[in-house]
Design a protein around this motif. Sequence first.
Motif, PDB file in Angstrom:
ATOM      1  N   UNK A 371      23.444 -33.086   1.563  1.00  0.00           N
ATOM      2  CA  UNK A 371      22.361 -33.639   2.370  1.00  0.00           C
ATOM      3  C   UNK A 371      22.601 -33.443   3.862  1.00  0.00           C
ATOM      4  N   UNK A 372      23.528 -32.537   4.199  1.00  0.00           N
ATOM      5  CA  UNK A 372      23.850 -32.315   5.594  1.00  0.00           C
ATOM      6  C   UNK A 372      24.957 -33.241   6.059  1.00  0.00           C
ATOM      7  N   UNK A 373      24.957 -33.486   7.351  1.00  0.00           N
ATOM      8  CA  UNK A 373      26.017 -34.299   7.954  1.00  0.00           C
ATOM      9  C   UNK A 373      25.530 -34.733   9.332  1.00  0.00           C
ATOM     10  N   UNK A 374      25.909 -35.935   9.742  1.00  0.00           N
ATOM     11  CA  UNK A 374      25.580 -36.378  11.092  1.00  0.00           C
ATOM     12  C   UNK A 374      24.194 -36.982  11.217  1.00  0.00           C
ATOM     13  N   UNK A 375      23.654 -36.945  12.439  1.00  0.00           N
ATOM     14  CA  UNK A 375      22.392 -37.613  12.758  1.00  0.00           C
ATOM     15  C   UNK A 375      21.277 -37.203  11.814  1.00  0.00           C
ATOM     16  N   UNK A 376      21.190 -35.918  11.511  1.00  0.00           N
ATOM     17  CA  UNK A 376      20.087 -35.413  10.702  1.00  0.00           C
ATOM     18  C   UNK A 376      20.452 -35.242   9.233  1.00  0.00           C
ATOM     19  N   UNK A 377      21.387 -36.060   8.745  1.00  0.00           N
ATOM     20  CA  UNK A 377      21.583 -36.138   7.300  1.00  0.00           C
ATOM     21  C   UNK A 377      20.232 -36.438   6.668  1.00  0.00           C
ATOM     22  N   UNK A 378      19.928 -35.754   5.564  1.00  0.00           N
ATOM     23  CA  UNK A 378      18.608 -35.855   4.937  1.00  0.00           C
ATOM     24  C   UNK A 378      18.142 -37.302   4.829  1.00  0.00           C
ATOM     25  N   UNK A 379      16.960 -37.584   5.413  1.00  0.00           N
ATOM     26  CA  UNK A 379      16.438 -38.951   5.380  1.00  0.00           C
ATOM     27  C   UNK A 379      16.215 -39.419   3.944  1.00  0.00           C
ATOM     28  N   UNK A 380      15.831 -38.507   3.055  1.00  0.00           N
ATOM     29  CA  UNK A 380      15.532 -38.873   1.675  1.00  0.00           C
ATOM     30  C   UNK A 380      16.739 -38.917   0.756  1.00  0.00           C
ATOM     31  N   UNK A 381      17.952 -38.921   1.309  1.00  0.00           N
ATOM     32  CA  UNK A 381      19.160 -38.891   0.484  1.00  0.00           C
ATOM     33  C   UNK A 381      19.165 -40.000  -0.563  1.00  0.00           C
ATOM     34  N   UNK A 382      18.800 -41.214  -0.163  1.00  0.00           N
ATOM     35  CA  UNK A 382      18.866 -42.321  -1.104  1.00  0.00           C
ATOM     36  C   UNK A 382      17.853 -42.141  -2.234  1.00  0.00           C
ATOM     37  N   UNK A 383      16.717 -41.516  -1.931  1.00  0.00           N
ATOM     38  CA  UNK A 383      15.714 -41.258  -2.962  1.00  0.00           C
ATOM     39  C   UNK A 383      16.255 -40.231  -3.962  1.00  0.00           C
ATOM     40  N   UNK A 384      16.830 -39.155  -3.447  1.00  0.00           N
ATOM     41  CA  UNK A 384      17.363 -38.112  -4.320  1.00  0.00           C
ATOM     42  C   UNK A 384      18.481 -38.674  -5.194  1.00  0.00           C
ATOM     43  N   UNK A 385      19.334 -39.480  -4.622  1.00  0.00           N
ATOM     44  CA  UNK A 385      20.464 -40.022  -5.386  1.00  0.00           C
ATOM     45  C   UNK A 385      20.010 -41.010  -6.448  1.00  0.00           C
ATOM     46  N   UNK A 386      18.817 -41.577  -6.279  1.00  0.00           N
ATOM     47  CA  UNK A 386      18.256 -42.450  -7.318  1.00  0.00           C
ATOM     48  C   UNK A 386      17.516 -41.651  -8.380  1.00  0.00           C
ATOM     49  N   UNK A 387      16.744 -40.651  -7.949  1.00  0.00           N
ATOM     50  CA  UNK A 387      15.847 -39.971  -8.887  1.00  0.00           C
ATOM     51  C   UNK A 387      16.473 -38.812  -9.632  1.00  0.00           C
ATOM     52  N   UNK A 388      17.325 -38.047  -8.982  1.00  0.00           N
ATOM     53  CA  UNK A 388      17.865 -36.856  -9.621  1.00  0.00           C
ATOM     54  C   UNK A 388      18.689 -37.185 -10.874  1.00  0.00           C
ATOM     55  N   UNK A 389      19.608 -38.146 -10.817  1.00  0.00           N
ATOM     56  CA  UNK A 389      20.344 -38.491 -12.044  1.00  0.00           C
ATOM     57  C   UNK A 389      19.440 -39.066 -13.130  1.00  0.00           C
TER      58      UNK A 389
END
Length: 427
Positions: A371-389
């Motif tokens: 999801x990248x790194x730093x300030x512009x870490x993907x905003x939707x990271x928490x959504x992906x980590x919930x939905x993908x699994x």
Amino acid sequence: MGIVDEIRKAAERLRHEKDELTEKVSDLVGGLADRGSDESFAVMRRHDPIVSLPGGITIVALNEDVKEVLGDPARFTAHLYGPKMEAVTGPFILGVDETPLYHHDHAAMDRAVTREDMPGLGENMYETARELVAAHRAGGEIDVVAQLADPALDSTITAYFGTPGPDTPTQLRWARNIFQELFINVGNLPTVRERALADAAEWRVHLDGLIDARKRRLQDGEDVPDDVLTRLLRYQGEGEPNFHDIAIRHNILGNVTGWIPTISNAFARIVEELLEREDELERAQAAARAGDRELVAAYCFEASRFRPQNFALLRYVVQDTTIAAGTDRATEVKAGSTVFAATLSAMHDERAIDEPDAFRVDRPWSDYMLFGHGLHTCYGQQIVRAQLPALAAALFEGPKLERARGRDGRLRFEGPFPSGLTVRFDD
């Protein structure tokens, strides 16, 4: 000829055509990544960890240097994405550098997209995907892109954001064409841009209608769903002066654009990687059948470390600077340069990652830059980590999976996006 030699040869030929050079570098290194050829990245890390090219292109391959570039938005900005987002979606946090607008809109979206929503969002995906899998069981096979990921994503987005497209194919087309312009069209091809602008114009009108209709229902005191659109409009109604209808529109448009292509693409590549690793697929399916969603997630993200949906993130250099200053690989980079921060290489850097070539599901999350790194870490990271699994669990919990025969059983693409991958249920 090695990959670095190929890149340098292209740079000499295209040194005065930066857009074409950027496209060529992306094609060369991206093709290498898609073939799973990490040995070339390993050679780059050992012998050319920072590749500086004539024409204003730099590639960084080491974990430490990738983190330096992505972690310093003052020196390495998101400017390459910002103007495109401004034209297509309006200002959106992924393309805005660290400014009051970034912090304002981020805070507003955090009120509407909450961590407390994530378990329910994951369960909605699981139930939706389970129904889709069940509907195809009798036929003995399912296309994990067209018949599973895409319709499941469209359905869950509609429920969560409250902004359905006119139909599933249209919303998928809008999201993919705009995503391609914002994040993939590094050579600034006019045909890609024109297609995205046309789709964005349609989508903006459509969203304006949905926003207006929801506002009227709120004003009339009707019961409305507690979705993202309702929350943003209520936030606006509390007297927030800068979160007007257009700001709501471009933040929803930007989020949905990032959501559909990201999860669909990642899921297709994960399934492809696990099909190539029969033992790991068997264990992932066993975890799904046992209801161990956390372990399913570990298999998904480890598979994605080997086959991510992008090999690098781009940053723009605002003034002359030095990468890896004080080391023997210190490299000066001129203002106006484009830096490819090779996250795929960074996730396999033996200097930073324990046993980088091994498939391990016990890795710390810090090993991943999906999801990248730093300030512009993907905003939707928490959504992906919930939905993908959850999406994976719905597929994996059934019978043993195998590739379909022939072409259908191989990962297929339409442009830069996966369009199909069919698996058989071995009942």
